[in-house]
Design a protein around this motif. Structure first.
Motif, mmCIF file in Angstrom:
data_model
loop_
_atom_site.group_PDB
_atom_site.id
_atom_site.type_symbol
_atom_site.label_atom_id
_atom_site.label_comp_id
_atom_site.label_asym_id
_atom_site.label_seq_id
_atom_site.Cartn_x
_atom_site.Cartn_y
_atom_site.Cartn_z
ATOM 1 N N ALA A 169 10.865 -6.965 -0.183
ATOM 2 C CA ALA A 169 10.784 -8.408 0.001
ATOM 3 C C ALA A 169 9.455 -8.935 -0.513
ATOM 4 N N GLY A 170 9.512 -10.105 -1.111
ATOM 5 C CA GLY A 170 8.306 -10.789 -1.545
ATOM 6 C C GLY A 170 8.453 -12.277 -1.294
ATOM 7 N N SER A 171 7.357 -12.933 -0.906
ATOM 8 C CA SER A 171 7.415 -14.369 -0.638
ATOM 9 C C SER A 171 6.187 -15.052 -1.204
ATOM 10 N N GLN A 172 6.321 -16.352 -1.349
ATOM 11 C CA GLN A 172 5.180 -17.147 -1.765
ATOM 12 C C GLN A 172 5.137 -18.409 -0.920
ATOM 13 N N ASP A 173 4.007 -18.621 -0.276
ATOM 14 C CA ASP A 173 3.789 -19.770 0.601
ATOM 15 C C ASP A 173 2.820 -20.711 -0.102
ATOM 16 N N PHE A 174 3.324 -21.860 -0.513
ATOM 17 C CA PHE A 174 2.498 -22.755 -1.305
ATOM 18 C C PHE A 174 1.593 -23.633 -0.450
ATOM 19 N N ALA A 175 1.842 -23.670 0.866
ATOM 20 C CA ALA A 175 0.980 -24.452 1.740
ATOM 21 C C ALA A 175 -0.366 -23.752 1.945
ATOM 22 N N ASP A 176 -0.319 -22.428 2.219
ATOM 23 C CA ASP A 176 -1.575 -21.717 2.449
ATOM 24 C C ASP A 176 -1.998 -20.872 1.255
ATOM 25 N N LYS A 177 -1.298 -21.015 0.128
ATOM 26 C CA LYS A 177 -1.631 -20.308 -1.119
ATOM 27 C C LYS A 177 -1.664 -18.795 -0.927
ATOM 28 N N LEU A 178 -0.672 -18.274 -0.187
ATOM 29 C CA LEU A 178 -0.585 -16.842 0.030
ATOM 30 C C LEU A 178 0.721 -16.299 -0.531
ATOM 31 N N LEU A 219 7.824 -3.829 2.602
ATOM 32 C CA LEU A 219 8.684 -2.699 2.268
ATOM 33 C C LEU A 219 9.271 -2.133 3.558
ATOM 34 N N ASP A 220 10.614 -2.162 3.661
ATOM 35 C CA ASP A 220 11.304 -1.619 4.823
ATOM 36 C C ASP A 220 10.723 -2.201 6.117
ATOM 37 N N GLU A 221 10.393 -1.343 7.080
ATOM 38 C CA GLU A 221 9.873 -1.796 8.358
ATOM 39 C C GLU A 221 8.350 -1.816 8.402
ATOM 40 N N GLY A 222 7.725 -1.673 7.243
ATOM 41 C CA GLY A 222 6.272 -1.701 7.209
ATOM 42 C C GLY A 222 5.713 -3.090 7.472
ATOM 43 N N ASP A 233 11.540 -14.470 13.576
ATOM 44 C CA ASP A 233 12.891 -14.287 14.130
ATOM 45 C C ASP A 233 13.937 -14.238 13.026
ATOM 46 N N ASP A 234 13.788 -15.088 12.023
ATOM 47 C CA ASP A 234 14.727 -15.083 10.897
ATOM 48 C C ASP A 234 14.633 -13.775 10.127
ATOM 49 N N LEU A 235 13.416 -13.310 9.874
ATOM 50 C CA LEU A 235 13.249 -12.048 9.166
ATOM 51 C C LEU A 235 13.848 -10.899 9.964
ATOM 52 N N ALA A 236 13.667 -10.896 11.269
ATOM 53 C CA ALA A 236 14.226 -9.842 12.115
ATOM 54 C C ALA A 236 15.748 -9.828 12.030
ATOM 55 N N ALA A 237 16.365 -11.005 11.971
ATOM 56 C CA ALA A 237 17.818 -11.085 11.856
ATOM 57 C C ALA A 237 18.294 -10.496 10.532
ATOM 58 N N VAL A 238 17.578 -10.789 9.459
ATOM 59 C CA VAL A 238 17.936 -10.257 8.139
ATOM 60 C C VAL A 238 17.786 -8.739 8.121
ATOM 61 N N MET A 239 16.676 -8.235 8.637
ATOM 62 C CA MET A 239 16.428 -6.797 8.629
ATOM 63 C C MET A 239 17.455 -6.061 9.477
ATOM 64 N N ALA A 240 17.810 -6.602 10.634
ATOM 65 C CA ALA A 240 18.801 -5.955 11.496
ATOM 66 C C ALA A 240 20.149 -5.858 10.794
ATOM 67 N N TYR A 241 20.530 -6.926 10.110
ATOM 68 C CA TYR A 241 21.796 -6.926 9.370
ATOM 69 C C TYR A 241 21.784 -5.893 8.242
ATOM 70 N N LEU A 242 20.734 -5.886 7.438
ATOM 71 C CA LEU A 242 20.672 -4.961 6.298
ATOM 72 C C LEU A 242 20.619 -3.508 6.760
ATOM 73 N N PRO A 278 0.788 -1.245 0.000
ATOM 74 C CA PRO A 278 0.000 0.000 0.000
ATOM 75 C C PRO A 278 0.813 1.285 0.000
ATOM 76 N N THR A 279 2.105 1.228 0.350
ATOM 77 C CA THR A 279 2.926 2.440 0.413
ATOM 78 C C THR A 279 3.905 2.473 -0.751
ATOM 79 N N ALA A 280 4.041 3.609 -1.381
ATOM 80 C CA ALA A 280 4.905 3.742 -2.548
ATOM 81 C C ALA A 280 6.377 3.826 -2.160
ATOM 82 N N LEU A 281 7.253 3.428 -3.076
ATOM 83 C CA LEU A 281 8.692 3.585 -2.891
ATOM 84 C C LEU A 281 9.088 5.014 -3.199
ATOM 85 N N ASP A 282 10.059 5.512 -2.450
ATOM 86 C CA ASP A 282 10.650 6.825 -2.675
ATOM 87 C C ASP A 282 11.944 6.623 -3.461
ATOM 88 N N ALA A 283 12.038 7.186 -4.647
ATOM 89 C CA ALA A 283 13.205 6.977 -5.498
ATOM 90 C C ALA A 283 14.444 7.705 -5.006
#
Length: 259
Positions: free
Chosen positions: A178-187, A192-195, A244-253, A166-171
Motif C-alpha cells: 500500500a502507498g498513499s499521498q496526503d496533500f494536506a500535510d505533504k506526506l 507492507l502487510d501488517e508492518g 478503522d477503514d484500513l483495518a477493515a481492508v486488511m481483514a478482508y484481504l 524498511p523491510t524487503a518483499l519476499d518473492a
C-alpha cells in the motif's frame, strides 16, 4: 420422495470462510472513500481468445475498472493461484522491452488524498524498478506504487524522489502492498502487510488523472508478477484518522487470500 439439491453459485460448501469473506467485503464497500476495486474472479474479467485480460470490472459500483485494447499488452488470467483465487499475471521484462499493462477506465480524482493497495507476488525481487500502480505521464509522475528490486516504494516522480519501506518483499509469497499521498500535510506513506506505516515528506501538490496497472506508458519499468486484487481510495487510508477503514481492508484481504 426426491431429494432437492440447491447449488449456490460461487460458494464452495467445503470452505466455511466464504460467508465470512462476504461480510468483510461488505464492510470494505461501505467505506465512503472507496474509488475503484478490482478482483480477477471469473465473473469480473473479460478474456480474449488467448486467455488474456481485455477488461476487469469495478466492484465498487463506481464504474472505474481497467482495460487494455492492445492484445500484446494484456496480462494473462491464471486461475487458482492464491487461496484458490485467480490472478492477473504480468510478464514484464525491461531487458527485452516486454510489458503488460491494464489502463484505468476512469480518471483519478482531481482533489483530495490518494491510496493505492494491491495484493501482489513478485516473479523475482531482482527485477530493478517494477511499477505496480502509477499515474505516470511523460515528465509528470506524481504518485507511483512500485518495487525496486525487493524494496517497496512510493515514488514522487520528478519532484522529490522515493519513500522506501524498511523491510524487503519476499518473492515466494503474496503480500499486501500500500502507498498513499496526503496533500494536506505533504506526506507520503507506505505499508507492507501488517508492518508499521512508514512516512516521509513529499512536495507534490496533486496527482495526474490517468492510472496504469502493471507498467508505465513505456516498458522501462515493467512488472513481473501476479496481482490478485487492487483497491484505490480517495483518502489517505494509511493516516491515523483512517485506521478503522484500513483495518477493515486488511481483514478482508487477509481472509480472502489467507495471507
Amino acid at each position: 420422495m426426491p431429494i432437492g439439491i440447491i447449488k449456490l453459485s460461487g460458494l464452495k460448501i467445503t470452505d466455511p470462510t466464504r460467508p465470512v469473506i462476504a461480510d468483510l467485503s461488505s464492510k470494505v464497500k461501505a467505506i465512503s472513500s472507496l474509488y475503484s476495486w478490482v478482483t480477477f474472479d471469473e465473473d469480473s474479467v473479460t478474456l480474449d481468445a488467448s486467455g488474456l485480460i481485455q477488461a476487469v470490472t469495478d466492484q465498487s459500483g463506481n464504474g472505474r475498472g481497467f482495460a487494455q485494447a492492445t492484445a500484446a499488452y494484456r496480462p494473462k488470467w491464471v486461475d487458482g493461484v492464491v487461496n484458490d483465487r485467480p490472478v492477473a499475471r504480468f510478464a514484464g521484462s525491461a531487458a527485452s522491452s516486454v510489458f503488460n499493462r491494464l489502463d484505468f477506465t476512469g480518471a483519478l480524482p482531481s482533489s483530495g488524498d490518494l491510496t493505492k493497495i494491491a495484493v501482489l507476488k513478485l516473479a523475482s525481487t531482482a527485477g530493478g524498478v517494477q511499477q505496480i500502480l502509477t499515474d505516470l505521464v511523460p515528465a509528470a509522475t506524481k504518485h507511483v506504487l512500485q518495487v525496486n528490486n525487493a524494496t517497496l516504494q512510493t515514488a514522487n516522480g520528478n519532484t522529490s524522489g522515493n519513500l522506501s519501506y524498511p523491510t524487503a518483499l519476499d518473492a515466494s509469497a503474496f503480500h499486501v502492498v500500500a502507498g498513499s499521498q496526503d496533500f494536506a500535510d505533504k506526506l507520503a506513506r507506505v505499508k507492507l502487510d501488517e508492518g508499521a506505516v512508514t512516512s516521509g515528506a513529499m512536495t507534490a501538490t496533486g496527482f495526474n488523472t490517468t492510472m496504469y496497472l502493471g507498467a508505465s506508458e513505456t516498458p522501462t519499468y515493467p512488472l513481473a508478477g501476479d496481482v490478485a486484487e487492487v483497491l484505490v481510495f480517495n483518502a489517505d487510508l494509511l493516516a491515523d484518522a483512517h485506521a478503522d477503514d484500513l483495518a477493515a481492508v486488511m481483514a478482508y484481504l487477509q481472509a480472502r487470500f489467507a495471507i
